[in-house]
Design an enzyme around this catalytic site. Structure first.
Site, PDB file in Angstrom:
ATOM      1  N   CYS A   2     -31.754   4.381  77.876  1.00 11.16           N
ATOM      2  CA  CYS A   2     -32.832   4.913  78.711  1.00 11.16           C
ATOM      3  C   CYS A   2     -32.611   6.388  79.023  1.00 11.16           C
ATOM      4  O   CYS A   2     -31.490   6.892  78.938  1.00 11.16           O
ATOM      5  CB  CYS A   2     -32.876   4.147  80.017  1.00 11.16           C
ATOM      6  SG  CYS A   2     -32.952   2.376  79.789  1.00 11.16           S
ATOM      7  N   ARG A  27     -32.750   9.408  72.232  1.00 12.79           N
ATOM      8  CA  ARG A  27     -31.817   8.415  72.757  1.00 12.79           C
ATOM      9  C   ARG A  27     -32.260   6.995  72.419  1.00 12.79           C
ATOM     10  O   ARG A  27     -31.477   6.067  72.517  1.00 12.79           O
ATOM     11  CB  ARG A  27     -31.724   8.550  74.278  1.00 12.79           C
ATOM     12  CG  ARG A  27     -31.064   9.836  74.729  1.00 12.79           C
ATOM     13  CD  ARG A  27     -31.274  10.053  76.204  1.00 12.79           C
ATOM     14  NE  ARG A  27     -30.564   9.079  77.000  1.00 12.79           N
ATOM     15  CZ  ARG A  27     -29.423   9.311  77.631  1.00 12.79           C
ATOM     16  NH1 ARG A  27     -28.883  10.498  77.562  1.00 12.79           N
ATOM     17  NH2 ARG A  27     -28.839   8.394  78.329  1.00 12.79           N
ATOM     18  N   TRP A  74     -35.104   1.515  77.317  1.00 13.75           N
ATOM     19  CA  TRP A  74     -34.593   0.760  76.164  1.00 13.75           C
ATOM     20  C   TRP A  74     -34.218  -0.595  76.732  1.00 13.75           C
ATOM     21  O   TRP A  74     -33.276  -0.710  77.511  1.00 13.75           O
ATOM     22  CB  TRP A  74     -33.387   1.503  75.589  1.00 13.75           C
ATOM     23  CG  TRP A  74     -32.854   0.949  74.321  1.00 13.75           C
ATOM     24  CD1 TRP A  74     -33.366   1.138  73.057  1.00 13.75           C
ATOM     25  CD2 TRP A  74     -31.693   0.135  74.153  1.00 13.75           C
ATOM     26  NE1 TRP A  74     -32.592   0.497  72.132  1.00 13.75           N
ATOM     27  CE2 TRP A  74     -31.552  -0.123  72.766  1.00 13.75           C
ATOM     28  CE3 TRP A  74     -30.750  -0.402  75.019  1.00 13.75           C
ATOM     29  CZ2 TRP A  74     -30.525  -0.897  72.253  1.00 13.75           C
ATOM     30  CZ3 TRP A  74     -29.722  -1.162  74.501  1.00 13.75           C
ATOM     31  CH2 TRP A  74     -29.613  -1.410  73.133  1.00 13.75           C
ATOM     32  N   ASN A 100     -31.089   4.207  84.927  1.00 15.57           N
ATOM     33  CA  ASN A 100     -30.327   4.001  83.686  1.00 15.57           C
ATOM     34  C   ASN A 100     -29.107   3.166  84.036  1.00 15.57           C
ATOM     35  O   ASN A 100     -28.510   3.368  85.091  1.00 15.57           O
ATOM     36  CB  ASN A 100     -29.805   5.329  83.119  1.00 15.57           C
ATOM     37  CG  ASN A 100     -30.876   6.092  82.382  1.00 15.57           C
ATOM     38  OD1 ASN A 100     -32.028   5.683  82.350  1.00 15.57           O
ATOM     39  ND2 ASN A 100     -30.482   7.212  81.799  1.00 15.57           N
ATOM     40  N   GLY A 101     -28.697   2.282  83.116  1.00 15.35           N
ATOM     41  CA  GLY A 101     -27.492   1.495  83.369  1.00 15.35           C
ATOM     42  C   GLY A 101     -27.838   0.060  83.712  1.00 15.35           C
ATOM     43  O   GLY A 101     -28.951  -0.412  83.441  1.00 15.35           O
ATOM     44  N   GLU A 484     -18.324   4.355  56.823  1.00 16.40           N
ATOM     45  CA  GLU A 484     -19.303   5.265  57.409  1.00 16.40           C
ATOM     46  C   GLU A 484     -20.547   5.378  56.512  1.00 16.40           C
ATOM     47  O   GLU A 484     -21.674   5.419  57.013  1.00 16.40           O
ATOM     48  CB  GLU A 484     -18.655   6.640  57.643  1.00 16.40           C
ATOM     49  CG  GLU A 484     -19.567   7.704  58.199  1.00 16.40           C
ATOM     50  CD  GLU A 484     -20.201   7.376  59.544  1.00 16.40           C
ATOM     51  OE1 GLU A 484     -19.838   6.374  60.171  1.00 16.40           O
ATOM     52  OE2 GLU A 484     -21.102   8.141  59.952  1.00 16.40           O
ATOM     53  N   LYS A 488     -24.240   4.470  57.820  1.00 13.44           N
ATOM     54  CA  LYS A 488     -25.366   5.411  57.760  1.00 13.44           C
ATOM     55  C   LYS A 488     -26.540   4.747  57.061  1.00 13.44           C
ATOM     56  O   LYS A 488     -27.672   4.836  57.508  1.00 13.44           O
ATOM     57  CB  LYS A 488     -24.997   6.696  56.989  1.00 13.44           C
ATOM     58  CG  LYS A 488     -24.137   7.705  57.709  1.00 13.44           C
ATOM     59  CD  LYS A 488     -24.783   8.427  58.854  1.00 13.44           C
ATOM     60  CE  LYS A 488     -24.657   7.689  60.143  1.00 13.44           C
ATOM     61  NZ  LYS A 488     -23.454   7.781  60.932  1.00 13.44           N
ATOM     62  N   GLU A 491     -28.135   2.005  59.239  1.00 12.89           N
ATOM     63  CA  GLU A 491     -28.781   2.551  60.439  1.00 12.89           C
ATOM     64  C   GLU A 491     -30.147   3.157  60.147  1.00 12.89           C
ATOM     65  O   GLU A 491     -31.086   2.952  60.899  1.00 12.89           O
ATOM     66  CB  GLU A 491     -27.926   3.684  61.037  1.00 12.89           C
ATOM     67  CG  GLU A 491     -26.785   3.222  61.891  1.00 12.89           C
ATOM     68  CD  GLU A 491     -26.103   4.389  62.585  1.00 12.89           C
ATOM     69  OE1 GLU A 491     -25.661   5.319  61.880  1.00 12.89           O
ATOM     70  OE2 GLU A 491     -26.021   4.369  63.823  1.00 12.89           O
ATOM     71  N   HIS A 507     -10.845 -10.298  47.180  1.00 10.11           N
ATOM     72  CA  HIS A 507     -10.562 -11.327  48.188  1.00 10.11           C
ATOM     73  C   HIS A 507     -11.843 -11.921  48.770  1.00 10.11           C
ATOM     74  O   HIS A 507     -11.802 -12.546  49.820  1.00 10.11           O
ATOM     75  CB  HIS A 507      -9.701 -10.742  49.310  1.00 10.11           C
ATOM     76  CG  HIS A 507      -8.370 -10.266  48.825  1.00 10.11           C
ATOM     77  ND1 HIS A 507      -7.379 -11.127  48.424  1.00 10.11           N
ATOM     78  CD2 HIS A 507      -7.880  -9.019  48.621  1.00 10.11           C
ATOM     79  CE1 HIS A 507      -6.326 -10.437  48.016  1.00 10.11           C
ATOM     80  NE2 HIS A 507      -6.614  -9.157  48.119  1.00 10.11           N
ATOM     81  N   LYS A 608     -29.048   6.720  71.049  1.00 12.13           N
ATOM     82  CA  LYS A 608     -28.088   7.768  70.735  1.00 12.13           C
ATOM     83  C   LYS A 608     -26.814   7.606  71.547  1.00 12.13           C
ATOM     84  O   LYS A 608     -25.715   7.826  71.071  1.00 12.13           O
ATOM     85  CB  LYS A 608     -28.724   9.138  70.987  1.00 12.13           C
ATOM     86  CG  LYS A 608     -27.815  10.317  70.665  1.00 12.13           C
ATOM     87  CD  LYS A 608     -27.544  10.398  69.180  1.00 12.13           C
ATOM     88  CE  LYS A 608     -26.563  11.489  68.816  1.00 12.13           C
ATOM     89  NZ  LYS A 608     -26.036  11.308  67.443  1.00 12.13           N
TER      90      LYS A 608
HETATM   91  O1  M6R Z   1     -21.312   9.028  71.461  1.00  9.30           O
HETATM   92  P1  M6R Z   1     -20.292   8.223  70.715  1.00  9.30           P
HETATM   93  O2  M6R Z   1     -19.658   8.977  69.594  1.00  9.30           O
HETATM   94  O3  M6R Z   1     -19.265   7.586  71.603  1.00  9.30           O
HETATM   95  O4  M6R Z   1     -21.125   7.034  70.067  1.00  9.30           O
HETATM   96  C1  M6R Z   1     -20.498   5.983  69.400  1.00  9.30           C
HETATM   97  C2  M6R Z   1     -21.486   5.192  68.582  1.00  9.30           C
HETATM   98  O5  M6R Z   1     -22.444   4.604  69.412  1.00  9.30           O
HETATM   99  C3  M6R Z   1     -22.196   6.066  67.541  1.00  9.30           C
HETATM  100  O6  M6R Z   1     -21.283   6.677  66.678  1.00  9.30           O
HETATM  101  C4  M6R Z   1     -23.175   5.218  66.717  1.00  9.30           C
HETATM  102  O7  M6R Z   1     -22.482   4.316  65.904  1.00  9.30           O
HETATM  103  C5  M6R Z   1     -24.100   6.129  65.903  1.00  9.30           C
HETATM  104  N1  M6R Z   1     -25.411   5.549  65.859  1.00  9.30           N
HETATM  105  C6  M6R Z   1     -23.619   6.350  64.526  1.00  9.30           C
HETATM  106  O8  M6R Z   1     -24.511   6.987  63.692  1.00  9.30           O
END
Ligand code: M6R
Length: 613
Positions: A2, A27, A74, A100-101, A484, A488, A491, A507, A608
C-alpha cells in the site's frame, strides 16, 4: 504494498494527492481512494482498479479541500473492493484514516467495538482504527491528538497512518510504528508519504519519522511526539533524490531504463568505495579492521532478488575471506532457531530497506548481540537506521517492480566488501585482489556490450516466449544468476520458470526436458572450474532434445555447437561474471514479457516493497 500520501497547504489537495499516488503506483495496488476536508466537510472518493478510475470519479464528482489523505491499497484483509479500499471512516463519518501495514489484534478489537454498537462497513483490519479514535474522543472529548494517541496505544502490529478529521479541520496527523512514513516539507505546504518519490517534486527537506512517533501538522508547524506523549525534536534531512531521476528518461518502461543505468551505477560504486591505491576503502562503514580479525562467521539474510545477491555474497566470502558464510531467506531465518553469537556478522541485503522479513531477521540478530551490516539502496530506510554499518548502493530510485540495477549494485558491493575483508584478514593475495579490482573496472563496459546486443536477445525471446515453462541452469557463482534469471522471467512475463544448480539436473528436473522446453544455461568459461561440468550438463539436455539457450563467452564455439541459440557476453573474471551475465537474463525476461504483453513495470500481484510478513 500500500501507499500513503497526504497534503496540507494553500493548494487544492485532490490533484496533489492523485499525483502522489501515481508516483507510488510502482509499489503495486488494486484500489485507491482519497479523503478531503473543506472546513468541516469530509468528502471521500474510492475506486477499485487503476488510479485513472479514481481520477474519473473525482472528475465526475469533484472533492474540494486544501487538506487531504490518499491511499493505494494492496489487499491483505478482504478482497479488492470499494468497501475495503481506504480511507476508512468512523461511524459518524468525521474521521478518515489511511493505513499501511497490519493490525495484528484487529479481530479482538473488532469484536469489542461491535459489542459497543459499531457496525463495520469493510472486512479490513484498518477500520478498527477510526472507530477506536471515535471511542477515545467520546470518552474524553476535545483534544483529537490525544484521542488518536490513546487509540494507537491499543493497536498491535506494524503500521503507518495518515489521519484527518472534521473535528480538527486544520491539522493532518501521521503515525509511524513499524512501517515507513515521512513528512515532506515544501514552501508553505507539507506532505506526508510512505515513500519519498510520492512527493519528490514538491519537497526538498523531510522528517523521517521513527517508529513510535506521531506528527501533528498544521499549516505553520510540525509537532512530533513519541507515542508515550513526550515531545521530540524532528530529525529533518535534505531530500537528495533528483526528480528527473524518477522519470523514464525516454525509455519505454522504468525497468528498461534501470537495466541501462547499470554501468553508471557500478562506476559510481567503484568511485565511492575504491581508494586511489586501487584497494577497497570502507572507513565510512565504521567497522574497525580489528573487528574483521575476531569475526568467525558471516550470515547473510535477504529476500527475493536480494536473496540471490546473498547467495553470491556467501560464495565470495567463502572464496576470498576464509570466513564461514551462510545465506538465508529473511522469512526462514527467524524461524529456524539460528545459532548466531556476537562473533557472527549479519549482513542484511535490501533494495528498499523496508522488507518486513529482512527487518525481523535483523532485529532477532541484534537481540543475539550480532553486529549488523546492511547493503541497502535507500537512505533513511528502517534497515539503514537499524544497522551498525551501511554500505549504500546508491543506485538511485528503482521504480520498476522487478529489481535490476539494485541487484547488480548489491553484487558489486559484495565483491568490494569481500575483497576488502579478504585483504584485511590476509586471506586474499594482493595481486589477485588487484586483478579483481581491474576486473570490476571492466564490468561497466562489459555490460554496455550486452546492452548493445539487445536486439539479438530480443530475437531469442521472441522465439521462445510462448511456451508454458522454462528452465534456468548455472553453477557456482552463476547458480544465483540462474535463480535470478528465472525469477525475472516469472515476475514480468508470467511464464513459469525454474532456476537450478546445473549439477542438480540429473537429480530430478531432467524429467522435464523435452523438445519444447527452453533451457537457459549460463556457461561462461573464464578460469572457471565448473565450465567443463556445465558443458556436460548441456550435453545431457541436448541428448534429450531440450531447446538450449546458452549464455557464453564471445567466440565459444563449443557451447555454440550445443545450443540452439547462443547469447554472447565478454569475459571477465569468474567471480565477477554474474554481474555481467545477469544483464542478458534481465533483457531476455524483459523482451519475453513484452512479447507476452504484460504490464512490465507493474506486474500483477507484486509489490515493490514488501512491508508485511
Ligand atoms: O527491497 P528488498 O530488496 O528487500 O526486496 C526484496 C524482494 O521483495 C525483491 O527483491 C523482490 O523479489 C523483487 N520483486 C525482485 O524483482
Amino acid at each position: 504494498m500500500c501507499g500513503i500520501v497526504g497534503y496540507i497547504g494553500p493548494r487544492a489537495a485532490a490533484p496533489l494527492l492523485v499525483e502522489g499516488l501515481r508516483n507510488l503506483e510502482y509499489r503495486g495496488y488494486d484500489s485507491a481512494g482519497v479523503a478531503l476536508l473543506d472546513g468541516g466537510t469530509l468528502s471521500v472518493r474510492k475506486r477499485v482498479g487503476r488510479l485513472s478510475n479514481l481520477e474519473d470519479a473525482l472528475a465526475t464528482e469533484p472533492a474540494s479541500g486544501r487538506l487531504g489523505i490518499g491511499h493505494t491499497r494492496w489487499a491483505t484483509h478482504g478482497e479488492p473492493s470499494e468497501a475495503n479500499s481506504h480511507p476508512h471512516l468512523d461511524s459518524r463519518n468525521r474521521i478518515a484514516v489511511v493505513h499501511n501495514g497490519i493490525i495484528e489484534n484487529y479481530a479482538e478489537l473488532r469484536e469489542e467495538l461491535k459489542a459497543r454498537g459499531h457496525v463495520f462497513r469493510s472486512e479490513t483490519d484498518t477500520e478498527v482504527i477510526p472507530r477506536l479514535i471515535e471511542e477515545e474522543l467520546r470518552a474524553a472529548p476535545g483534544d483529537f491528538a490525544e484521542a488518536l494517541r490513546r487509540a494507537i496505544g491499543r493497536l498491535r502490529g506494524a503500521f503507518a497512518l495518515g489521519v484527518i478529521t472534521a473535528d480538527a479541520p486544520e491539522a493532518l496527523f501521521a503515525v509511524r510504528e513499524g512501517s515507513p512514513l515521512i513528512v515532506g516539507l515544501g514552501e508553505g505546504e507539507t506532505f506526508i508519504a510512505s515513500d519519498v518519490p510520492a512527493v519528490l517534486r514538491h519537497v526538498r527537506r523531510a522528517i523521517y519519522l521513527r517508529d513510535g512517533e506521531m506528527a501533528e501538522i498544521t499549516p505553520d508547524r510540525v509537532r512530533v511526539r513519541r507515542l508515550d506523549g513526550t515531545e521530540v525534536r524532528p530529525d529533518t534531512q535534505n531530500v537528495d533524490l533528483n526528480p528527473e531521476a524518477a522519470e523514464r528518461a525516454g525509455f519505454e518502461t522504468f525497468m528498461l531504463k534501470e537495466i541501462h543505468e547499470q554501468p553508471r551505477v557500478i562506476r559510481q560504486l567503484l568511485k565511492t568505495y575504491v581508494g586511489p591505491d586501487d584497494r577497497p576503502r570502507f572507513e565510512s562503514l565504521g567497522l574497525s579492521p580489528d573487528y574483521f580479525q575476531i569475526l568467525r562467521r558471516v550470515m547473510i539474510v535477504s529476500c527475493g532478488t536480494a536473496y540471490h545477491a546473498g547467495i553470491y555474497g556467501r560464495l565470495l566470502f567463502e572464496n576470498l575471506t576464509g570466513l564461514a558464510a551462510e545465506a538465508d531467506l529473511g522469512s526462514e531465518f527467524r524461524y529456524r532457531g539460528p545459532r548466531i553469537e556476537k562473533d557472527t556478522l549479519v549482513i542484511a541485503v535490501s533494495q528498499s530497506g523496508e522488507t518486513a522479513d529482512t527487518l525481523a531477521s535483523v532485529r532477532l540478530a541484534r537481540r543475539k548481540k550480532c553486529k549488523i551490516l546492511s547493503i541497502c539502496n535507500v537512505r533513511g530506510s528502517s534497515l539503514a537506521r537499524e544497522s551498525d554499518a551501511v554500505l549504500f548502493t546508491d543506485a538511485g530510485p528503482e521504480i520498476g517492480v522487478a529489481s535490476t540495477k539494485a541487484y547488480t549494485a548489491q553484487l558489486t558491493s559484495f565483491a568490494l566488501l569481500a575483497i576488502h575483508v579478504g585483504l584485511l584478514r590476509e586471506e586474499l593475495d594482493p595481486a589477485r585482489a588487484a586483478e579483481l579490482i581491474a576486473g570490476l573496472r571492466a564490468v561497466p563496459d562489459a555490460i554496455h556490450y550486452v546492452l548493445d546486443r539487445k536486439e539479438a536477445i530480443r530475437a531469442v525471446a521472441d522465439k521462445h516466449h510462448s511456451g508454458p515453462s522454462s528452465m534456468y541452469l548455472g553453477r557456482k557463482f552463476n547458480f544465483p544468476t540462474a535463480l535470478e534469471g528465472a525469477l525475472k522471467n516469472k515476475e514480468i512475463s508470467y511464464q513459469h520458470a525454474e532456476g537450478y544448480a546445473a549439477g542438480e539436473l540429473k537429480h530430478g528436473p531432467i524429467a522435464l526436458i523435452n523438445e519444447y522446453l527452453p533451457v537457459v544455461c549460463v556457461c561462461t568459461r573464464t578460469r572457471d572450474e565448473v565450465y567443463e561440468k556445465t558443458l556436460s550438463n548441456l550435453k545431457e539436455v541436448e541428448a534429450r532434445h531440450g531447446r538450449i539457450i546458452a549464455v557464453a563467452n564471445d567466440g565459444d564455439t563449443t557451447v555454440a555447437g550445443l545450443a540452439e541459440d547462443t547469447l554472447y557476453v565478454p569475459e571477465v573474471p569468474e567471480e565477477l561474471s554474474p554481474i555481467v551475465n545477469v544483464v542478458t537474463l534481465q533483457l531476455l525476461a524483459y523482451y519475453a514479457a513484452q512479447a507476452r504483453g504484460t504490464d512490465i513495470d507493474k506486474p500483477r500481484n507484486l509489490a515493490k516493497s514488501v512491508t508485511v510478513e
